[in-house]
Scaffold this motif. Sequence first.
Motif, PDB file in Angstrom:
ATOM      1  N   THR A 126      25.241  38.847  34.434  1.00  0.00           N
ATOM      2  CA  THR A 126      26.540  38.699  33.780  1.00  0.00           C
ATOM      3  C   THR A 126      27.335  39.997  33.838  1.00  0.00           C
ATOM      4  O   THR A 126      28.540  40.004  34.138  1.00  0.00           O
ATOM      5  CB  THR A 126      26.357  38.261  32.320  1.00  0.00           C
ATOM      6  OG1 THR A 126      25.755  36.964  32.294  1.00  0.00           O
ATOM      7  CG2 THR A 126      27.686  38.219  31.580  1.00  0.00           C
ATOM      8  N   MET A 131      28.511  40.566  37.435  1.00  0.00           N
ATOM      9  CA  MET A 131      29.578  39.659  37.866  1.00  0.00           C
ATOM     10  C   MET A 131      30.912  39.962  37.174  1.00  0.00           C
ATOM     11  O   MET A 131      31.974  39.657  37.710  1.00  0.00           O
ATOM     12  CB  MET A 131      29.167  38.213  37.629  1.00  0.00           C
ATOM     13  CG  MET A 131      28.059  37.730  38.566  1.00  0.00           C
ATOM     14  SD  MET A 131      28.465  37.920  40.319  1.00  0.00           S
ATOM     15  CE  MET A 131      29.683  36.595  40.518  1.00  0.00           C
ATOM     16  N   SER A 132      30.870  40.576  36.002  1.00  0.00           N
ATOM     17  CA  SER A 132      32.126  40.972  35.355  1.00  0.00           C
ATOM     18  C   SER A 132      32.866  42.006  36.196  1.00  0.00           C
ATOM     19  O   SER A 132      34.090  42.112  36.136  1.00  0.00           O
ATOM     20  CB  SER A 132      31.849  41.522  33.953  1.00  0.00           C
ATOM     21  OG  SER A 132      31.238  42.806  34.009  1.00  0.00           O
ATOM     22  N   GLN A 145      33.274  39.738  40.199  1.00  0.00           N
ATOM     23  CA  GLN A 145      34.068  38.512  40.320  1.00  0.00           C
ATOM     24  C   GLN A 145      35.530  38.766  40.672  1.00  0.00           C
ATOM     25  O   GLN A 145      36.095  38.059  41.515  1.00  0.00           O
ATOM     26  CB  GLN A 145      33.964  37.684  39.033  1.00  0.00           C
ATOM     27  CG  GLN A 145      34.560  36.278  39.159  1.00  0.00           C
ATOM     28  CD  GLN A 145      33.819  35.427  40.183  1.00  0.00           C
ATOM     29  OE1 GLN A 145      32.608  35.268  40.100  1.00  0.00           O
ATOM     30  NE2 GLN A 145      34.547  34.882  41.157  1.00  0.00           N
ATOM     31  N   LYS A 149      36.686  41.075  42.480  1.00  0.00           N
ATOM     32  CA  LYS A 149      36.704  41.451  43.898  1.00  0.00           C
ATOM     33  C   LYS A 149      36.423  40.242  44.794  1.00  0.00           C
ATOM     34  O   LYS A 149      36.911  40.173  45.926  1.00  0.00           O
ATOM     35  CB  LYS A 149      35.681  42.554  44.162  1.00  0.00           C
ATOM     36  CG  LYS A 149      35.926  43.829  43.369  1.00  0.00           C
ATOM     37  CD  LYS A 149      37.267  44.455  43.720  1.00  0.00           C
ATOM     38  CE  LYS A 149      37.497  45.747  42.966  1.00  0.00           C
ATOM     39  NZ  LYS A 149      38.827  46.343  43.284  1.00  0.00           N
ATOM     40  N   ILE A 150      35.625  39.305  44.277  1.00  0.00           N
ATOM     41  CA  ILE A 150      35.420  38.047  45.001  1.00  0.00           C
ATOM     42  C   ILE A 150      36.719  37.241  45.004  1.00  0.00           C
ATOM     43  O   ILE A 150      37.138  36.696  46.035  1.00  0.00           O
ATOM     44  CB  ILE A 150      34.282  37.228  44.355  1.00  0.00           C
ATOM     45  CG1 ILE A 150      32.943  37.966  44.502  1.00  0.00           C
ATOM     46  CG2 ILE A 150      34.183  35.842  44.984  1.00  0.00           C
ATOM     47  CD1 ILE A 150      31.795  37.338  43.734  1.00  0.00           C
ATOM     48  N   ASP A 151      37.373  37.197  43.852  1.00  0.00           N
ATOM     49  CA  ASP A 151      38.605  36.416  43.717  1.00  0.00           C
ATOM     50  C   ASP A 151      39.719  36.930  44.621  1.00  0.00           C
ATOM     51  O   ASP A 151      40.504  36.132  45.168  1.00  0.00           O
ATOM     52  CB  ASP A 151      39.074  36.413  42.263  1.00  0.00           C
ATOM     53  CG  ASP A 151      38.121  35.665  41.336  1.00  0.00           C
ATOM     54  OD1 ASP A 151      37.314  34.871  41.849  1.00  0.00           O
ATOM     55  OD2 ASP A 151      38.191  35.887  40.109  1.00  0.00           O
ATOM     56  N   THR A 204      26.600  32.081  44.105  1.00  0.00           N
ATOM     57  CA  THR A 204      27.086  33.042  43.114  1.00  0.00           C
ATOM     58  C   THR A 204      26.639  32.731  41.684  1.00  0.00           C
ATOM     59  O   THR A 204      26.964  33.482  40.769  1.00  0.00           O
ATOM     60  CB  THR A 204      28.625  33.103  43.138  1.00  0.00           C
ATOM     61  OG1 THR A 204      29.144  31.794  42.870  1.00  0.00           O
ATOM     62  CG2 THR A 204      29.133  33.590  44.486  1.00  0.00           C
ATOM     63  N   ASP A 205      25.942  31.620  41.481  1.00  0.00           N
ATOM     64  CA  ASP A 205      25.423  31.291  40.152  1.00  0.00           C
ATOM     65  C   ASP A 205      24.068  31.951  39.944  1.00  0.00           C
ATOM     66  O   ASP A 205      23.273  32.069  40.887  1.00  0.00           O
ATOM     67  CB  ASP A 205      25.264  29.779  39.987  1.00  0.00           C
ATOM     68  CG  ASP A 205      26.596  29.051  39.976  1.00  0.00           C
ATOM     69  OD1 ASP A 205      27.605  29.691  39.621  1.00  0.00           O
ATOM     70  OD2 ASP A 205      26.616  27.857  40.324  1.00  0.00           O
TER      71      ASP A 205
END
Length: 391
Positions: free
Chosen positions: A219, A222-223, A226, A228-230, A241-242
């Motif tokens: 978590t 990913m904060s 995410q 940078k993925i977006d 990604t889960d």
Amino acid sequence: MKNKVMSIVLATAMMATVAMTGCGSNERAQQAAATKEAAPVAEESAATEEATTEDAAEASVASDAAGFEKGATIGISLPWLGTQNWKEAEVMFKEQLEAEGYNVIVQAADQKVPQQQQQIESMIENGAKVIVVGPVDGSQLGSVLEQAKASGTYVIGYDRLIENTTGVDGVVQFGSVKTGELQAQALLEGLTKEKGEGPWNIELFGGGPADPNAPNFFTGAMSVLQPKIDDGTIVVVSGQTDFAQCATVDWDNSKAQSRMDSLLSGFYADKEIHGVLSPNDGIARAIITSCENAGQPIPVVSGLDAENESVEWVWAGRQYSTVAKPTDALVSKTVEIINSLQAGNGMPATDVLTNNGKIDVAIYELPPVVVTKENAKEAFANDPGRLELLK
């Protein structure tokens, strides 16, 4: 009758203080009494409804005030000895607690929940005043730990949260969400320094799903990742990604390497992998080995625990980073709490609380430190063993 109501109210206040802040001092109890004596009758009635029994509350406070003998038995229940940090904990707990004069039982459960339950039961039977638990599975020890509490034993979680039980007094650990944030920040830093401009192809790995720290690491990471993925700066080529997709059962290095082999063969036949989020050092080394076997340039890989072999790899430039969570600091903080309980001072105060599904648990957090080749000597300046590796 009024005195009886007031006593019950006082008992409730004391029980709430012990459960929520871990503080068992007589001074705070006296302050609570003074406050309650000035409270309106309506407040007294509401508090009375929440009280259990006057005798139980008085016994709890008396127990905290009394402490226990210095040579008492202390139980240490570890999940396994399969990584360096747990091996270090085994040795350090024994050395530090014996130096304090305690009788110490240290056992490891080989990643088996029933074995850990049996070991804790044995510690209760042997009269342990405190049991320190690094859980195999943080959600599967509720019954035996509530049995420990019922017998008058303090329970301290070590390195991992103990979930869904009232049978825990506090947890000593490094900030798990913060650890994940540091891992992701190091990954992005390494990609920028070593792989040029993005977009960068990466994959994500998580730790063992039975370890409550593992999803928190993920978590936290990913904060950071995410966004940078977006925006397309990084691309998770597999689309996995889960946490459930990325978790590594039992923190097993061989399972991680097998998954990395499959990812490379399935998604990177004609692509370069630039980076991998790894939840610990053993998995990081497995990932790097898989990439080398596949003929890929070594990606930027994060890690955790500052294991000796990975410290050498960081220094040599094979593994980009690790996160140091010094075992000696974690053990020393736990021993400090045990000494507080022994002296009759209760659990030390902390302003960090985490709900474990049943109660708010006092958390004693220590700060993790990200380590790269650039700051390794500074990070290990007070660690002669690891400093010796940097040659």
